[in-house]
Design a protein around this motif. Structure first.
Motif, short mmCIF file in Angstrom:
data_model
loop_
_atom_site.label_atom_id
_atom_site.label_comp_id
_atom_site.label_asym_id
_atom_site.label_seq_id
_atom_site.Cartn_x
_atom_site.Cartn_y
_atom_site.Cartn_z
N ALA A 126 0.83 -1.21 0.00
CA ALA A 126 0.00 0.00 0.00
C ALA A 126 0.86 1.26 0.00
O ALA A 126 0.61 2.20 -0.77
CB ALA A 126 -0.93 0.00 1.21
N LEU A 127 1.89 1.30 0.83
CA LEU A 127 2.73 2.48 0.90
C LEU A 127 3.56 2.64 -0.37
O LEU A 127 3.78 3.76 -0.85
CB LEU A 127 3.66 2.41 2.13
CG LEU A 127 4.44 3.68 2.46
CD1 LEU A 127 3.51 4.87 2.60
CD2 LEU A 127 5.25 3.48 3.74
N ALA A 167 1.26 4.03 -2.97
CA ALA A 167 0.98 5.45 -2.72
C ALA A 167 2.08 6.36 -3.27
O ALA A 167 1.86 7.56 -3.45
CB ALA A 167 0.81 5.70 -1.22
N ASN A 168 3.24 5.79 -3.57
CA ASN A 168 4.36 6.56 -4.12
C ASN A 168 4.37 6.60 -5.65
O ASN A 168 5.19 7.33 -6.23
CB ASN A 168 5.70 5.96 -3.64
CG ASN A 168 6.11 6.45 -2.28
OD1 ASN A 168 6.78 7.46 -2.13
ND2 ASN A 168 5.67 5.73 -1.26
N TYR A 223 -4.41 -1.89 -3.08
CA TYR A 223 -3.40 -1.37 -4.01
C TYR A 223 -3.97 -0.24 -4.87
O TYR A 223 -3.37 0.82 -5.01
CB TYR A 223 -2.90 -2.52 -4.89
CG TYR A 223 -2.03 -2.11 -6.05
CD1 TYR A 223 -0.69 -1.81 -5.87
CD2 TYR A 223 -2.56 -2.05 -7.34
CE1 TYR A 223 0.12 -1.44 -6.94
CE2 TYR A 223 -1.76 -1.69 -8.42
CZ TYR A 223 -0.43 -1.39 -8.21
OH TYR A 223 0.36 -1.02 -9.27
N ALA A 226 -4.70 2.93 -2.79
CA ALA A 226 -3.47 3.65 -2.45
C ALA A 226 -2.90 4.35 -3.68
O ALA A 226 -2.37 5.46 -3.59
CB ALA A 226 -2.44 2.68 -1.87
N GLY A 232 -5.22 7.29 -4.38
CA GLY A 232 -5.12 8.23 -3.27
C GLY A 232 -3.81 8.99 -3.26
O GLY A 232 -3.77 10.19 -3.01
N GLY A 233 -2.71 8.29 -3.57
CA GLY A 233 -1.42 8.95 -3.63
C GLY A 233 -1.38 10.01 -4.72
O GLY A 233 -0.86 11.12 -4.52
N TRP A 292 7.88 14.99 -1.02
CA TRP A 292 7.36 13.67 -1.41
C TRP A 292 8.44 12.61 -1.36
O TRP A 292 8.13 11.40 -1.34
CB TRP A 292 6.73 13.75 -2.79
CG TRP A 292 5.53 14.65 -2.78
CD1 TRP A 292 5.45 15.91 -3.30
CD2 TRP A 292 4.26 14.38 -2.19
NE1 TRP A 292 4.21 16.44 -3.07
CE2 TRP A 292 3.46 15.52 -2.39
CE3 TRP A 292 3.72 13.28 -1.51
CZ2 TRP A 292 2.14 15.59 -1.93
CZ3 TRP A 292 2.42 13.35 -1.06
CH2 TRP A 292 1.65 14.50 -1.27
#
Length: 423
Positions: A53-54, A57-58, A174, A177, A180-181, A206
């Motif tokens: 997820a993180l 988000a990138n 996935y 994220a 959303g990112g 960022w």
């Protein structure tokens, strides 16, 4: 007999809904090669879900954050519109190369390290592009987009291999994220730039999200011997197949329009009288449409004998947004943004079409490789020409007319690609 066999093959595919945007089938060619390249998968823990997820988000803020302050960056470094055009074309160029490079990284390092290197490359690029002038911005963005492109291919492989029994849930995480990112990058960056008086700080922050992803990934990604080695399936060339070229051109045209919107929409809105912060927020709204369209349209498409009408309608809805930006951009900018974002829902449909226009996994892999590799080369021309025409003409009219013509062509080619037949 041949017709009966093709119908059976099609029925099998339709019985299994195609995953939505960002899911395993989003890059069948790359996924097939990656999945068969090593005998290890990652342990599917809750910590790995957080890592996925993180990492996801990138994968968008590097693009959407830059788009929201692009004119500030260009003016600050003394660059031309041609330079800005090249900058917005980098994501599509990198995405086209990712399908070739990602399998090699996986074979050499394994999934855990390959994703880690992709995140590290992304983070380094985000830091580099705020250090100096125009060359640093261009070079840093290139590195960041290279990391994004690799992550786009590698992360769905992690999901498929490590969470086979929770594929829908983890894919939803996935996708959420991812969208959303992208939305966060577009919405927050202009406010940060205004509050600090520095676009460098607003973009550079960022990189901290990238650092967090690298650290979490290094802890959560662990290999285990659970996947047996399998030789890659042979793939035939489809370069002489008319339907394959139709799907490829369709993919390229829809990606061209999407990357023009993601790269240039804030600047178009700002010139129409929208303040920079609101323009960034509108881009965020546009980006968030990837979640509902990705969840809704692929399951609907696989239940339809022909996807032509659905493709044409969505494309024309997006075209209405372009018409609004062309004719009366200041009258209802939010409405034009929503329409354009809705039209970008064609992306999960083209991914679905790639699967439906083939009879077996090997052909699906071949068609996906052709459509995405060549299609992204087509797409890269869009943001470059859009900005270049803006610099040459001093306005957006010619650029928007070009996108409108591409949208019309996309509707025609997409209608043909959606007809029920196979390569």
């Amino acid at each position: 007999m041949t017709l009966h066999r093709r119908r059976n093959a099609r029925d099998v595919k339709i019985a299994t809904p195609t995953p939505p945007r960002g899911a395993w089938s989003a890059h069948p060619a790359g996924n097939s090669a990656l999945a068969s390249s090593r005998g290890t998968a990652l342990v599917g823990t809750s910590l790995l879900v957080l890592g996925v997820a993180l990492a996801a988000a990138n994968l968008r803020p590097a693009v959407t954050s830059l788009a929201s302050v692009l004119e500030q960056v260009r003016g600050s470094v003394g660059a031309s519109h041609a330079w800005a055009s090249a900058l917005t074309a980098l994501p599509a160029l990198c995405f086209g190369a990712a399908g070739v490079l990602a399998p090699r990284l996986n074979r050499r390092f394994g999934l855990a390290r390959a994703v880690g290197w992709a995140l590290a490359l992304l983070t380094a690029g985000l830091g580099l592009r705020v250090l100096d002038g125009a060359p640093a911005v261009l070079g840093g963005t290139l590195l960041a987009c290279a990391g994004i492109a690799l992550g786009n291919v590698l992360l769905p492989v992690v999901i498929k291999q490590s969470f086979p029994h929770r594929l829908g849930v983890v894919t939803g995480i996935y996708m959420g994220a991812l969208a959303g990112g992208g939305a966060l990058g577009a919405a927050v960056t202009p406010s940060l730039a205004d509050a600090t008086g520095s676009w460098r700080f607003a973009l550079g922050v960022w990189a901290l999200l990238g650092v967090a992803a690298v650290l979490l990934w290094s802890v959560g990604a662990r290999h285990t011997e659970v996947v047996a080695d399998q030789p890659p399936q042979p793939r035939r060339s489809l370069l002489g197949n008319r339907l394959a070229w139709t799907v490829t051109v369709f993919f390229g045209l829809q990606a061209l329009v999407a990357y023009v919107i993601m790269g240039w929409l804030p600047e178009v809105l700002i010139d129409a009288g929208v303040d920079r912060t609101t323009a960034g927020l509108y881009l965020a709204i546009c980006t968030l449409f990837g979640v509902p369209t990705g969840l809704l349209f692929p399951p609907l498409a696989v239940r339809m004998r022909s996807q032509s009408l659905l493709i044409a309608v969505l494309t024309l809805i997006g075209g209405l947004g372009i018409v609004g930006l062309l004719v009366a951009p200041s009258a209802a900018p939010l409405a034009w943004t929503v329409l354009a974002g809705f039209g970008m829902g064609v992306f999960p449909l083209v991914i679905t079409v790639i699967a439906l226009r083939t009879d077996d996994p090997a052909d699906t892999a071949s068609l996906s490789a052709m459509a995405q590799s060549l299609g992204y080369l087509i797409a890269a021309c869009g943001p470059f020409l859009f900005g270049l025409l803006r610099g040459l003409t001093g306005g957006w009219t010619t650029s928007l007319v070009l996108v409108l013509l591409v949208t019309a062509l996309q509707a025609i080619v997409g209608y043909a690609a959606g007809r029920p037949r196979t390569v």
